[in-house]
Motif scaffolding. Structure first.
Motif, PDB file in Angstrom:
ATOM      1  N   CYS A 171      -5.383  -0.653  45.597  1.00 12.42           N
ATOM      2  CA  CYS A 171      -5.166  -2.033  46.028  1.00 12.42           C
ATOM      3  C   CYS A 171      -5.985  -2.996  45.178  1.00 12.42           C
ATOM      4  O   CYS A 171      -7.195  -2.849  45.074  1.00 12.42           O
ATOM      5  CB  CYS A 171      -5.544  -2.174  47.497  1.00 12.42           C
ATOM      6  SG  CYS A 171      -5.495  -3.872  48.072  1.00 12.42           S
TER       7      CYS A 171
ATOM      8  N   THR B 274      -4.224  -7.042  52.344  1.00  9.81           N
ATOM      9  CA  THR B 274      -3.187  -6.637  51.388  1.00  9.81           C
ATOM     10  C   THR B 274      -2.734  -5.198  51.632  1.00  9.81           C
ATOM     11  O   THR B 274      -1.546  -4.897  51.637  1.00  9.81           O
ATOM     12  CB  THR B 274      -3.702  -6.791  49.942  1.00  9.81           C
ATOM     13  OG1 THR B 274      -4.181  -8.125  49.780  1.00  9.81           O
ATOM     14  CG2 THR B 274      -2.609  -6.517  48.927  1.00  9.81           C
ATOM     15  N   CYS B 275      -3.695  -4.309  51.848  1.00 12.39           N
ATOM     16  CA  CYS B 275      -3.360  -2.887  52.000  1.00 12.39           C
ATOM     17  C   CYS B 275      -3.544  -2.438  53.451  1.00 12.39           C
ATOM     18  O   CYS B 275      -3.360  -1.260  53.760  1.00 12.39           O
ATOM     19  CB  CYS B 275      -4.221  -2.039  51.081  1.00 12.39           C
ATOM     20  SG  CYS B 275      -5.985  -2.175  51.439  1.00 12.39           S
TER      21      CYS B 275
ATOM     22  N   CYS C 159      -9.002  -5.132  54.648  1.00  6.00           N
ATOM     23  CA  CYS C 159      -8.227  -5.825  53.615  1.00  6.00           C
ATOM     24  C   CYS C 159      -6.808  -6.079  54.129  1.00  6.00           C
ATOM     25  O   CYS C 159      -6.144  -5.170  54.632  1.00  6.00           O
ATOM     26  CB  CYS C 159      -8.193  -4.969  52.359  1.00  6.00           C
ATOM     27  SG  CYS C 159      -7.038  -5.577  51.130  1.00  6.00           S
TER      28      CYS C 159
ATOM     29  N   ASN D 295      -6.658  -6.083  45.684  1.00  7.31           N
ATOM     30  CA  ASN D 295      -7.411  -7.061  46.479  1.00  7.31           C
ATOM     31  C   ASN D 295      -8.788  -6.542  46.879  1.00  7.31           C
ATOM     32  O   ASN D 295      -9.756  -7.290  46.919  1.00  7.31           O
ATOM     33  CB  ASN D 295      -6.600  -7.456  47.717  1.00  7.31           C
ATOM     34  CG  ASN D 295      -7.201  -8.648  48.432  1.00  7.31           C
ATOM     35  OD1 ASN D 295      -7.660  -9.597  47.801  1.00  7.31           O
ATOM     36  ND2 ASN D 295      -7.223  -8.586  49.748  1.00  7.31           N
ATOM     37  N   CYS D 296      -8.869  -5.240  47.184  1.00  8.42           N
ATOM     38  CA  CYS D 296     -10.131  -4.682  47.669  1.00  8.42           C
ATOM     39  C   CYS D 296     -10.669  -3.608  46.746  1.00  8.42           C
ATOM     40  O   CYS D 296     -11.672  -2.973  47.049  1.00  8.42           O
ATOM     41  CB  CYS D 296      -9.953  -4.125  49.070  1.00  8.42           C
ATOM     42  SG  CYS D 296      -8.732  -2.792  49.132  1.00  8.42           S
TER      43      CYS D 296
HETATM   44 ZN   LIG Z   1      -6.809  -3.621  49.942  1.00 14.34          ZN
END
Ligand SMILES: [Zn+2]
Ligand SMILES: [Zn+2]
Length: 373
Positions: A176, A204-205, A202, A178-179
């Protein structure tokens, strides 16, 4: 437990270039030794901590992405108490919660690996599938005997191409962005008192640490497919109109390994107009002529299961008299004993013809009745 800087290799007693198999072997050996149910020593608390440490080490080293991160940075940026797994059940002696380790491997160790791994999308929260509601209509005679109905409906099922995780072949993921694969992001808030940091899952995931790279071509990434489903519904004898039957697990598929939703079937009972139903009792009105009430008669009463039953109306029956036909009502849903069929007599009186009037005047004289001439 905070994000730790432990050496997971030394915890498991393996070298840094240990293979996946070596790690698994070492882990299993340690679990047999340190599992709180198996631990023979005196200090249970220490054993528990040690066991958690082993779980944590294996959790990281058995996952190529996490292992790579650990090799690179010396830690994995994921507070271990917040490691989330989809499984919500499966515990041994109340010890296991969802925080530590790979349950599947524990089951492998203790139960000979009989359980099959059903899902790959670890990290995401298991969600129960949505319920589906339907209704069926049955006749009153079905309520006497009970009825089996096959219900066909569309529902979502777990995609068999990707196992429900939405990626091509179930394996096409990347870390991911984002994280960075940890599943958690750090947030800082400035306030009068200083800077506060907290970690949250997170978005996003959804905590999984990875996202789908190529979507599953069969389900377009949704993880679910529409299927036509058939279920057997046993409508029990004595069912009340408007009651609901639950068929567990026959709703829509769950997400991330969660259980399926349930199917709720509302039962409507079609009661013929000539009956009133009150619990297990039925009420029926039998209309007879006044001369039948006076001289007695036999009436045919319809039965709820179909067919007719003769009922004798004795001489001199008054209007409104109720005859109870025992055990011909509705079965009780709890003990299947049938209620009664109650027959109320309604007497029809009509204006006599001239011939009838002559005869009735004779009777009136006998009965010393005050009648019109
Ligand atoms: Zn993530
Ligand atoms: Zn799919």
């Amino acid at each position: 437990m905070a994000a730790s800087r432990k050496d997971y290799y030394s915890i498991l007693g393996v070298s840094r270039d240990a293979s996946k198999e070596d790690i698994k072997k070492a882990y299993r050996k340690l679990v047999r030794e340190w599992h709180p149910d198996a631990y023979k020593g005196d200090d249970k608390k220490d054993a528990e901590d040690k066991f958690k440490e082993i779980q944590e080490a294996y959790h990281v080293l058995s996952d190529p992405e996490k292992r790579a991160m650990f090799d690179k940075f010396g830690y994995v940026g994921e507070p271990s108490e917040r490691v989330r797994y989809g499984r919500t059940s499966g515990s041994s002696g109340g010890f296991f919660d969802e925080s530590f380790g790979d349950f599947q491997d524990i089951f492998d160790v203790f139960f000979g690996g009989s359980r099959s791994r059903t899902r790959e999308s670890r990290g995401q929260q298991a969600v129960k599938g949505e319920d589906i509601h339907a209704s069926v209509t049955v006749d009153l005679k079905d309520v006497i005997s009970g009825k089996t109905i096959y219900l066909e409906y569309g529902r979502s099922s777990t995609c068999n191409a990707c196992g429900g995780n939405g990626s091509e072949n179930g394996t096409s993921f990347r870390s991911c962005p984002n994280c960075g694969g940890s599943g958690y992001v750090r947030e800082e808030h400035r306030s009068f008192f200083g800077v506060f940091a907290n970690t949250r899952v997170c978005s996003t995931c959804e905590g999984g640490g990875r996202i789908v790279e190529t979507r599953c071509s069969k389900c377009s990434g949704s993880g679910a497919l529409k299927e036509k489903h058939r279920v057997k519904v046993n409508v029990p004898p004595g069912v009340e109109d408007g009651s609901t039957l639950r068929i567990t697990g026959h709703g829509n598929a769950g997400k991330s390994g969660g259980p399926g939703g349930d199917m709720y079937v509302m039962v409507r009972v079609k009661v013929p107009d000539h009956y009133k139903r009150r619990g297990t009792d039925l009420y029926y009105i039998a209309e007879i002529d006044y001369i039948e009430a006076v001289l007695g008669t036999t009436v045919e009463v319809p039965l709820p299961e179909g067919g007719l039953e003769n009922l004798t109306i004795p001489q001199g029956t008054n209007p409104g008299t109720v005859f109870r036909m025992k055990n011909l009502g509705i079965p009780s849903i709890s003990n299947s004993r049938r209620g009664d069929l109650n027959v109320t007599v309604k007497v029809n009186i009509t204006k006599p013809s001239s011939k009838e009037r002559k005869i009735l005047h004779e009777i009136a004289k006998i009965r010393k009745a005050k009648v019109m001439e």
